[in-house]
Design a protein around this motif. Structure first.
Motif, short mmCIF file in Angstrom:
data_model
loop_
_atom_site.label_atom_id
_atom_site.label_comp_id
_atom_site.label_asym_id
_atom_site.label_seq_id
_atom_site.Cartn_x
_atom_site.Cartn_y
_atom_site.Cartn_z
N CYS A 15 23.58 36.93 -23.07
CA CYS A 15 23.20 38.38 -23.38
C CYS A 15 24.18 39.19 -22.88
N SER A 66 28.13 47.56 -17.26
CA SER A 66 27.75 46.35 -17.96
C SER A 66 27.24 45.07 -17.17
N SER A 89 24.73 43.38 -21.90
CA SER A 89 24.12 44.90 -22.01
C SER A 89 25.01 46.05 -21.27
N VAL A 136 22.65 52.99 -24.35
CA VAL A 136 22.22 51.55 -24.09
C VAL A 136 22.54 50.59 -25.15
N GLN A 155 25.39 50.21 -20.25
CA GLN A 155 24.78 51.60 -20.32
C GLN A 155 25.82 52.60 -19.23
N VAL A 183 22.38 46.52 -26.28
CA VAL A 183 22.06 45.25 -25.67
C VAL A 183 22.31 44.20 -26.86
#
Ligand code: GLA
Length: 380
Positions: A21, A29, A23, A12, A25, A14
């Motif tokens: 922002c 995304s 992030s 993960v 995974q 971030v």
């Protein structure tokens, strides 16, 4: 995702910058950026969901609006397959024909802008000739929803919330609405709706994306199959007459076999003449409980396919008849039939048509609805 000695380890990441922002995974995304501020000082956010196949879905907090869906064609080239604008100003402008938004509290039309519920008459805006359309003057497409996005390793989603207060646009009851858009690893875009109320009220939420699987031109050669043996014919103001009419032997038959949308769109059938093409609710066979296939679309030019699955009993096929040169994104000008909508829904004017499945939500109930747009390709 990394698998080691029976252990599953998710990675993960971030990161937040001035602009927003991001992030990611396991190949999924999400990115969030602020794209503008409304007169009430609320920020409009753009959430971008991405999966490991490079498929991307952009959703604005304004109207919980899908602004882009970028998917591969049969040769792997990516294109955006929904109509829209380049800027927030476009979405807020008078020329926006509900591109990509959530419509509510009542999607589609209510005859004469009024209905009677539990003995009380409610008056709504008549914003479409003599009728009420898509929730009124400031429907759910014109409000800034609370929003956030997240990925969990199997999917990535963005959640939108809006509280529509008692009396808003004339509707009774404070309605709390949640819409979740999810992008899966298999290029499905799932829309989950939930709502609760503190007074009985009609609710009919839908998604108003205009699709063009070629990404340009018109949609008349797109081949459509609909899982519907009946449709609801309309009067001259597009209100259902109450009849459920068989599609067989008519230009509304997309059930027997898939056919190009344009094959019979200009037939001299009074139902097609009224709205300049298809703008009708189809009654889904066996629809209304579990997630069932409502429509399949194939674009021979790009090889792209789209299936629409829904828990709703109906779907409005609208073939962009009223698009009249709307200046859209990437310098595109959208003319008649530049896109089509498949708006999963309860039937139009249900609050005035007791024979139609009910759209009334009561305080002890929960409105739950799911629609899935599944993208793929077909190789000839
Ligand atoms: C819906 C209606 C159409 C039209 C569009 C918006 O799909 O059924 O008649 O109003 O929205 O332009």
């Amino acid at each position: 995702m990394m698998v080691r000695a029976g252990l599953t380890i998710s990675i993960v990441v971030v990161a937040c910058f001035m602009a927003g922002c991001q992030s990611s995974q396991d190949g999924f995304s999400t990115a969030t950026t602020v794209v503008g501020t409304l007169p009430d000082q609320s920020e409009v956010r753009l959430h971008t969901l991405r999966n490991s196949q490079g498929v991307e879905v952009g959703i604005l907090s304004y109207g919980a609006t899908i602004v882009s869906i970028t998917v591969p064609d049969a040769k792997g080239s990516m294109d955006d397959v929904v109509l829209g604008f380049d800027s927030l100003a476009g979405y807020r402008g008078d020329n926006n024909p509900y591109f990509g938004s959530i419509v509510g509290r009542y999607g589609n039309r209510i005859a004469g802008g009024s209905f009677v519920l539990d003995g009380e008459t409610y008056m709504l805006a008549r914003n479409n000739g003599p009728n009420h359309l898509h929730g009124g003057l400031v429907g759910f497409d014109k409000v800034n929803w609370e929003s956030m996005a997240a990925s969990d390793g199997k999917r990535t989603s963005a959640t939108f919330r809006y509280v529509s207060v008692d009396g808003e646009e004339g509707y009774p009851g404070t309605l709390r609405v949640t819409v979740v858009y999810t992008l899966t690893a298999d290029n499905e875009v799932i829309v989950d709706y939930e709502a609760t109320t503190d007074k009985a009220t009609p609710v009919n939420l839908t998604q108003h994306s205009y699709f063009n699987l070629s990404g340009t031109g018109d949609i008349l050669d797109h081949e459509l199959a609909l899982n519907a043996s009946y449709f609801t014919p309309v009067d001259s103001t597009l209100i259902p007459t109450g009849e459920l009419r068989s599609v067989f032997g008519t230009p509304f038959d997309f059930k027997t076999t898939a056919r190009p949308i344009g094959e019979r769109i200009r037939d001299n059938d009074p139902q097609l003449v009224i709205g300049g093409g298809y703008d009708h609710n189809f009654v889904l066979d066996g629809g209304g409980d579990s997630l069932a296939l409502a429509a399949s679309v194939y674009d021979p030019l790009s090889g792209r396919t789209m299936e629409v699955w829904t828990t709703e009993p109906g779907v409005q096929l609208y073939t962009g008849n009223f698009l009249d040169g709307v200046e859209g994104k990437n310098r595109q000008v959208y003319g008649p039939h530049g896109g089509f909508c498949l708006e999963t829904q309860h039937y139009p004017d249900s609050p005035n048509q007791p024979a139609f499945p009910s759209t009334i939500l009561r305080p002890d109930e929960r409105y739950v609805s799911r629609t899935m747009f599944a993208f793929g390709v077909r190789h000839r």
